[in-house]
Scaffold this active site. Structure first.
Site, PDB file in Angstrom:
ATOM      1  N   PRO A  61      20.155   5.516 -70.411  1.00 23.15           N
ATOM      2  CG  PRO A  61      21.540   3.572 -71.315  1.00 23.15           C
ATOM      3  CD  PRO A  61      20.361   3.743 -70.732  1.00 23.15           C
ATOM      4  CB  CYS A  62      18.476   9.324 -73.732  1.00 21.52           C
ATOM      5  SG  CYS A  62      18.935  10.448 -72.330  1.00 21.52           S
TER       6      CYS A  62
END
Length: 347
Positions: free
Chosen positions: A314-315
């Site tokens: 989850p950037c």
């Protein structure tokens, strides 16, 4: 994060696609509303107003623009294309010709254009690649070349050998030194995504309109010494199920196996990304601190940018130190929507 009218106007003036889904601009003098990337002539600032959804401008009497069609998602796979893809997946030996498409009520030229636009190949080439994907796997499992050739619908062994070599660069007899990566389109509420998987897990998950996608595909192919071919993969079943649950707010963590491609440093950074709790955010500085090297902020940000597995790694949960949303390969609007989704479910 509130976006000023001036910023939205400039984004519309510049046809900035990263604002797609963030706002819609309505023109008071014409009574129409548009998406940010509309190619129609831009009105003066004093003649526009902005909306965060398509419902409000309609209730206010505005009509959707006929040029940019703001009520449509241009990236969604049409139902008739979905049915074709399903047919091919269920029976790779099928050889649908233009006549067969016409019998299904489809215009061959329209189908051809769609596949060229979204896959870079014609529908008939797509069929051949899917067929050869299946053949490749059967050969890997020990079946003979002759058996596989006729099981997958080839009328002659020589034709199968030639087609196989054109796609994979080697003859069927030498295929065991090669590797294959499966590729599939997946529809989500935020647009179409492209997924890639090998035998170990998912190695790519990106929105199909990401500009860096072609480069990422080439990088994965080169690093894994593999051919990327349209096809099914057991990991896609888990991925589609969990993505659907995530977007419905029923999943906060993923279990689908991953097979990320990157340097050891990048993988360290991606591990830290995966440790960010659902519904929360961190800064690049926070990541660098956890890594044990507070001065590596730029390197950390760079590694985030090379993440090829969106959402699961989850950037989108990384923001600037000032609390502002920073760049995101899938578009700032998607980053905002993902964070809003997670916070809405969490609270």
């Amino acid at each position: 994060m509130e976006i000023s009218d001036q910023i939205m106007y400039e984004a519309s003036f510049n046809k900035d696609s990263s604002f797609e889904g963030i706002f819609w601009m309505a023109v008071k003098t014409t009574g129409i509303f548009c998406r940010p990337t509309c190619t129609a002539r831009k009105p003066k600032f004093e003649n526009v107003e902005f909306f965060s959804n398509t419902k409000d401008p309609i209730l206010k009497g505005y009509r959707p623009c006929k040029v940019c069609k703001p009520l449509e998602n241009p990236d969604v796979t049409p139902e008739h294309i979905k049915k074709l893809l399903q047919e091919i997946a269920e029976d790779p030996s099928l050889k649908l010709k233009d006549y067969d498409l016409v019998k299904r009520g489809l215009e061959p030229v329209t189908v051809r254009r769609w596949f060229l636009k979204h896959h870079g190949i014609t529908f008939h080439t797509f069929q051949r690649m899917s067929k050869l994907n299946t053949a490749f796997k059967k050969l890997q499992q020990g079946e003979s070349v002759t058996e596989v050739a006729f099981e997958t619908g080839y009328g002659s062994l020589s034709g199968f050998n030639e087609s196989f070599k054109n796609i994979f660069g080697v003859s069927p007899k030498n295929n065991r030194i090669e590797k294959i990566i499966d590729l599939k389109r997946i529809e989500t509420m935020l647009g179409t995504m492209i997924a890639c998987a090998d035998e170990n897990g998912i190695c790519l998950l990106e929105f199909s309109d990401r500009k860096a996608l072609p480069t990422e595909l080439k990088s994965i192919s080169k690093d894994l010494n593999a051919n990327i071919v349209q096809g099914e993969n057991p990991h896609f079943i888990t991925l589609e199920k969990e993505l659907s649950e995530y977007f419905e707010g029923r999943r906060t963590a993923f279990t689908v196996p991953l097979s990320p491609v990157g340097t050891s440093f990048q993988k360290q950074v991606w591990d830290i990304l995966q440790a960010i709790p659902y519904g929360t955010t961190r800064s690049y500085q926070d990541q660098a601190d956890i890594l044990g090297n507070p001065k590596s902020v730029r390197a950390v940000a760079n590694a985030n940018g090379f993440n090829k597995i969106s959402i699961i790694i989850p950037c989108h949960r990384v923001i600037g130190s000032n609390g502002q949303l920073t760049g995101y390969g899938g578009g700032i609007w998607r980053k905002q929507k993902l964070l809003e989704l997670e916070k809405a479910i969490l609270f």
